[in-house]
Design an enzyme around this catalytic site. Structure first.
Site, PDB file in Angstrom:
ATOM      1  N   ASP A 177       0.849  -1.196   0.000  1.00  0.00           N
ATOM      2  CA  ASP A 177       0.000   0.000   0.000  1.00  0.00           C
ATOM      3  C   ASP A 177       0.881   1.242   0.000  1.00  0.00           C
ATOM      4  O   ASP A 177       1.148   1.847   1.036  1.00  0.00           O
ATOM      5  CB  ASP A 177      -0.958  -0.007   1.176  1.00  0.00           C
ATOM      6  N   HIS A 186      -7.823   0.467   7.254  1.00  0.00           N
ATOM      7  CA  HIS A 186      -8.242   1.801   6.797  1.00  0.00           C
ATOM      8  C   HIS A 186      -9.553   2.211   7.446  1.00  0.00           C
ATOM      9  O   HIS A 186     -10.394   1.370   7.750  1.00  0.00           O
ATOM     10  CB  HIS A 186      -8.386   1.801   5.277  1.00  0.00           C
ATOM     11  N   ASP A 242      -6.277   1.688  17.951  1.00  0.00           N
ATOM     12  CA  ASP A 242      -7.323   0.791  17.477  1.00  0.00           C
ATOM     13  C   ASP A 242      -8.667   1.505  17.519  1.00  0.00           C
ATOM     14  O   ASP A 242      -8.765   2.654  17.923  1.00  0.00           O
ATOM     15  CB  ASP A 242      -7.335  -0.479  18.331  1.00  0.00           C
ATOM     16  N   MET A 243      -9.715   0.788  17.097  1.00  0.00           N
ATOM     17  CA  MET A 243     -11.046   1.395  16.938  1.00  0.00           C
ATOM     18  C   MET A 243     -11.664   1.940  18.212  1.00  0.00           C
ATOM     19  O   MET A 243     -12.505   2.814  18.149  1.00  0.00           O
ATOM     20  CB  MET A 243     -12.019   0.332  16.406  1.00  0.00           C
ATOM     21  N   SER A 253      -6.077   7.653  19.755  1.00  0.00           N
ATOM     22  CA  SER A 253      -5.064   8.009  18.774  1.00  0.00           C
ATOM     23  C   SER A 253      -4.280   9.177  19.362  1.00  0.00           C
ATOM     24  O   SER A 253      -4.777   9.869  20.257  1.00  0.00           O
ATOM     25  CB  SER A 253      -5.705   8.428  17.458  1.00  0.00           C
ATOM     26  N   HIS A 274       4.053   4.526  13.732  1.00  0.00           N
ATOM     27  CA  HIS A 274       2.910   4.899  12.898  1.00  0.00           C
ATOM     28  C   HIS A 274       1.566   4.449  13.453  1.00  0.00           C
ATOM     29  O   HIS A 274       0.533   4.742  12.872  1.00  0.00           O
ATOM     30  CB  HIS A 274       3.090   4.362  11.486  1.00  0.00           C
ATOM     31  N   ALA A 308      -0.613   1.518  16.444  1.00  0.00           N
ATOM     32  CA  ALA A 308      -0.577   0.593  17.572  1.00  0.00           C
ATOM     33  C   ALA A 308       0.250  -0.654  17.245  1.00  0.00           C
ATOM     34  O   ALA A 308       0.986  -1.170  18.082  1.00  0.00           O
ATOM     35  CB  ALA A 308      -1.999   0.194  17.947  1.00  0.00           C
ATOM     36  N   GLY A 309       0.149  -1.126  16.021  1.00  0.00           N
ATOM     37  CA  GLY A 309       0.861  -2.350  15.653  1.00  0.00           C
ATOM     38  C   GLY A 309       0.034  -3.573  16.010  1.00  0.00           C
ATOM     39  O   GLY A 309      -0.495  -3.691  17.122  1.00  0.00           O
TER      40      GLY A 309
END
Length: 486
Positions: free
Chosen positions: A103, A212, A385-386, A390, A409, A411-412
């Site tokens: 990507d 995404h 995560d959701m 952030s 970049h 959480a991983g």
DNA sequence: ATGTAC
């Protein structure tokens, strides 16, 4: 006494301090590896293929400095996700599609509104419904019959976000707040295959799948009042984060050039520890072609995020009124290779920095930064995560000195997608997310299962490490309210 | 990440 721990088979990590681990040079490695992690995170990392991949990258021709792993590092194609490595063209340095990722220019942008989260009131469900109607999300999704003309595709690939603004998909002020002003100037549409262009023709302004998302959130905590104010992120501010990349177009570019590079690798007698590290010396024409195509795909990704921004603005205006205007805070790339000047072994050199699942994090004063943010440092966006958080950080001198101006970049991943799906079996995910207070719209249950919070490390741990290591400076924490997924 | 193999 030096503390050593067992890593992936045949490898050992040596503790340097509370957040740094050295992977000492051995075998064909030309430089050391360096992994940023605290005691908790290193346990998730040490016995994984990601460590082996840090070592593998250190074997590539012309690699300089160190092969770096961020605290959100995990297994990827060839190079680890959460990896940074730089190559010197004057020492046989290479470019590798696997070091950028499938990507190309996957990245994140953050928008702010003049509203407070409480102004949203009961409008959130309707806002999410409208966004979900307006913006295609999910695997393979695009605008169907609404295809850009090939001529427009070529201009978009060459000109990036400036093209988007010209055709009404953005505002002129947006450009200064995008990394590279939303355009990598070497882009060569002729190096992009017809097939890649066809795959992208209806995907400008689409979310995609996997990790995404488009997320409505708010500023939940502020660590640096002055910096947050400069970025327009005071506590309670309603925000929007957009995470997407170059969709099918970038994927096809990567596929196309992996084939080319495998041939080149063989022809140049480059011996690789892993075929997925296929690469070409920066001096050869295949490298130039890949760079041109990669830059074009990167421009596509900038336009993609820009087009979604404009859709989000329309929806906000419809639901909340014109005063709910969205301003771009910053847009960062997570997957890219770039020529930059860095101090290597005591000498300033131009090197090709591969960041794969890593953010550029330039320090205050860097000439690449927009004038009004130059004194602050580059905004670094770390989506979690959701359901958790952030973060917004700033680039530092420490990052410039130690990581080629790079930071983490996100959480991983902690669980593979397969493991995450298994963990989600038999559960009512919608109910769980509603319970967590998140308004979710998703085109596939499977995506939601793969993206559950427990599939990720806690981004707060990642941020603790980068802040403590001095490769990022905390500004603010965001909390999700509504999430649109693929 | 990805029309998860033209």
């Amino acid at each position: 006494m030096v503390k050593r721990i067992e890593a992936a088979e045949g490898l050992e990590l040596e503790r340097l301090d509370s957040c740094r681990w050295r992977l000492p040079r051995q075998g064909r490695m030309q430089v050391d590896g360096l992994i940023f992690a605290n005691d908790a995170l290193i346990e998730d990392i040490r016995d994984t293929e990601a460590v082996r991949q840090v070592a593998n990258v250190a074997c590539l021709p012309g690699v300089v400095g160190r092969s770096i792993g961020m605290p959100d590092i995990h297994w990827g194609f060839g190079f680890p996700i959460g990896g940074v490595a730089a190559f010197d063209p004057d020492q046989g340095g290479v470019i590798s599609p696997g070091g950028v990722g499938y990507d190309i220019n996957c990245g994140v942008r953050l928008l702010r509104t003049p509203l407070q989260a409480e102004d949203l009131g009961a409008h959130l469900p309707r806002l999410m419904d409208r966004l979900f109607e307006r913006i295609p999300a999910g695997m393979g999704r695009g605008y169907g019959d609404t295809l850009l003309r090939n001529r427009d595709m070529r201009r978009l690939l060459r000109e990036g976000a400036a093209w988007a603004v010209e055709v009404g998909l953005g505002e002129p002020e947006d450009l200064a707040r995008i990394e590279d002003r939303g355009c990598l100037p070497g882009a060569d549409p002729e190096a992009v295959s017809d097939r890649a262009i066809q795959r992208g023709r209806d995907q400008v302004g689409t979310v995609g799948s996997g990790n995404h998302f488009i997320e409505i959130g708010c500023v939940d905590d502020v660590y640096d009042e002055a910096a947050a104010r400069r970025l327009g992120l005071e506590a309670g501010t309603l925000t929007v984060m957009i995470h997407s990349g170059s969709r099918g177009l970038g994927h096809q570019v990567c596929d196309d050039f992996l084939v080319t590079m495998e041939r080149i690798t063989g022809r140049n007698g480059i011996e690789l520890p892993d075929r997925q590290l296929a690469c070409a010396p920066l001096s050869c024409s295949a490298a130039r072609d890949y760079l041109g195509a990669m830059q074009a795909a990167a421009n596509f990704a900038y336009v993609n995020r820009q087009a979604m921004t404009q859709q989000v603005r329309r929806v906000f205006a419809e639901v909340l009124g014109e005063e709910a205007h969205l301003e771009l805070v910053y847009d960062v790339s997570h997957n890219i290779a770039k020529f930059e000047r860095h101090r290597v072994d005591g000498e300033e050199r131009e090197v090709c920095v591969h960041r794969k699942g890593a953010t550029r994090a330039f320090p205050p004063g860097h000439p690449e930064l927009p004038e009004d943010l130059r004194g602050l440092g580059q905004p670094v966006l770390l989506p979690g995560d959701m359901t958790r958080y952030s973060y917004v950080l700033l680039g530092t001198q420490g990052a410039y000195a130690e990581t080629f101006g790079s930071c983490a970049h996100g959480a991983g991943r902690r669980l593979s997608r397969r493991q995450a799906k298994r963990a989600a079996e038999g559960r009512d995910l919608d109910a769980e997310l509603a319970e967590a207070g998140i308004e979710v719209r998703a085109s596939s249950r499977q995506t939601v299962a793969e993206e559950l919070a427990e599939a990720y490390k806690d981004v707060s741990d990642v941020v603790d490490v980068v802040a403590h290591a001095g490769i990022g400076r905390r500004v603010a924490r965001l909390r999700p309210l509504g999430v649109l997924k693929g």
